[in-house]
Design an enzyme around this catalytic site. Structure first.
Site, PDB file in Angstrom:
ATOM      1  N   ARG A  16      39.983  42.400  41.462  1.00  8.25           N
ATOM      2  CA  ARG A  16      41.053  41.950  42.346  1.00  8.25           C
ATOM      3  C   ARG A  16      41.843  43.147  42.873  1.00  8.25           C
ATOM      4  NH1 ARG A  16      37.772  38.246  40.102  1.00  8.25           N
ATOM      5  NH2 ARG A  16      38.753  36.251  39.677  1.00  8.25           N
ATOM      6  N   GLY A  24      43.564  38.693  46.028  1.00  6.48           N
ATOM      7  CA  GLY A  24      42.187  38.260  46.199  1.00  6.48           C
ATOM      8  C   GLY A  24      41.207  39.286  45.667  1.00  6.48           C
ATOM      9  N   GLU A  25      39.925  38.939  45.720  1.00  4.80           N
ATOM     10  CA  GLU A  25      38.859  39.856  45.297  1.00  4.80           C
ATOM     11  C   GLU A  25      38.529  40.823  46.424  1.00  4.80           C
ATOM     12  OE1 GLU A  25      35.913  37.709  42.090  1.00  4.80           O
ATOM     13  OE2 GLU A  25      35.371  37.648  44.198  1.00  4.80           O
ATOM     14  N   MET A  26      38.349  42.101  46.097  1.00  4.76           N
ATOM     15  CA  MET A  26      37.814  43.022  47.099  1.00  4.76           C
ATOM     16  C   MET A  26      36.355  43.361  46.790  1.00  4.76           C
ATOM     17  SD  MET A  26      39.915  46.516  46.293  1.00  4.76           S
ATOM     18  CE  MET A  26      40.124  47.189  44.648  1.00  4.76           C
TER      19      MET A  26
END
Length: 375
Positions: free
Chosen positions: A235, A228-230
């Site tokens: 990602r 996922g994106e942080m």
């Protein structure tokens, strides 16, 4: 002769369509929601707008049927889960009115197939759900991840105010994308919603940076969060697992996603498909910006600046504490709907290279050490 050739081709195409396990959607759907109630698949929202479709798996020859339209504003990246025969839809991103700027929603809606009707519930999600994920656990729904409402809304308000002034809009983007991951306050809380009592509960906070667009799966009491994106555009390959029992969660670490099938640096993926098969966790597809990880590790916060968004086709399997690449999707894609059906994961729609919305529906499952794809 030409007429017979065309007729033969038509008959072959018709026969193939009749034998499809999962007929195509009436139109492409990306960033939508869906679920399975009984023997019927449901899908809608995202690029389908307020439209909502159903497919009876006991009579797939009829194809998808349009059901009651979603009553709220059209939205992308909402979260949805099925509990006790109803589909619950949380949050999402969109415009409250056509004239408004894009913002994060936190309303909750329920769809009842028995009456083919929607209901806006008298509740709000305590933490924002845009870009987050929902999974059912018994009679409750667990929600994790998503963007921060104030920061996200502020960005789109500033972009709208900049209008056609490119210098001003570039300055807004530079300021927005140059923050550290922790400065975006992506969701780290595991929220629990119980429809029967219309109540919310905090189960605890993840020990890692919050995520948006993570692959989230629940197997028994084990809630697994992968990639996922942080932060916007960046990602992570990190994975974590929580044991969810009673009123809390206990987290443990997992290995990062392995290198991609082509040996490239693992950037991590956002908006991947996920589910389980043969007891293994599957993570398929997703999108990223190749090169962003190296730039970020060198100290560049606006790590995806100048890079190209790339859609992926690798399918990863986590068995025990070991990842492996077990196959490829027919085409690179992300941002679709994942629905568990027995030992299969059904992939509904999604975003293809270049941003087009897919209408394809197919399933993936493990057969030994390889992937079986059924369409």
């Amino acid at each position: 002769m030409r007429t017979m050739t065309l007729l033969a081709a038509l008959l072959i195409t018709t026969a193939a369509a009749q034998t499809q396990t999962y007929p195509d959607l009436p139109a492409g759907i990306k960033n939508g929601v869906g679920g399975m109630i009984g023997d019927t698949l449901y899908a809608g929202l995202g690029t389908a707008g307020q439209k909502f479709y159903a497919l009876n798996l006991l009579d797939t020859a009829k194809g998808w049927t349009e059901m009651a339209a979603f009553p709220g504003a059209a939205r992308d990246q909402a979260a949805a889960a099925v509990v006790n025969g109803k589909l619950y839809v949380f949050g999402g991103l969109g415009k409250p009115t056509p004239e408004a700027t894009t913002s994060v929603f936190n309303q909750v809606y329920a769809y009842d197939p028995a009456s083919n009707a929607w209901q806006a519930l008298n509740t709000r999600a305590p933490q924002d759900i845009g870009g987050g994920t929902a999974v059912a656990q018994g009679d409750r729904i667990l929600l994790f991840g998503g963007v921060n409402r104030n920061i996200f809304n502020g960005y789109f308000e500033d972009i709208a105010a900049a209008g056609t002034d490119k210098v001003r809009s570039d300055a807004v983007a530079l300021a927005y994308f140059s923050g550290r991951p922790q400065d975006y306050f992506f969701g780290r809380e595991v929220q629990s919603y119980t429809p029967a009592t219309n109540t919310w509960q905090s189960l605890g906070t993840a020990p890692f940076i919050g995520r948006a667009g993570a692959a989230v799966s629940l197997q028994g009491d084990a809630l697994t969060v992968v990639s996922g994106e942080m932060k916007p555009g960046l990602r992570t390959a990190q994975a974590g697992r929580a044991t969810v029992k009673d009123g809390g969660v206990t987290w443990s670490t997992l290995p990062d996603l392995p290198s991609a099938a082509n040996g490239a640096v693992q950037e991590g993926v956002a908006a991947a498909f996920t589910g389980s098969s043969q007891g293994a966790l599957l993570v398929a597809g997703g999108a990223n910006f190749p090169g962003s990880t190296v730039k970020f590790q060198s100290g560049v916060q606006y790590a995806h600046q100048g890079l190209t968004k790339t859609w992926q086709s690798d399918i990863y399997a986590l068995r025990g504490d070991k990842w492996s690449v077990v196959g490829q999707l027919p085409q690179a894609q992300a941002s679709g709907i994942s629905i568990q059906r027995g030992d299969e994961v059904i992939l509904v729609g999604g975003e293809l290279k270049g941003g087009d919305a897919s209408s394809k529906v197919f399933s993936i499952s493990l057969k030994g050490d390889s992937i079986e794809i059924k369409d």
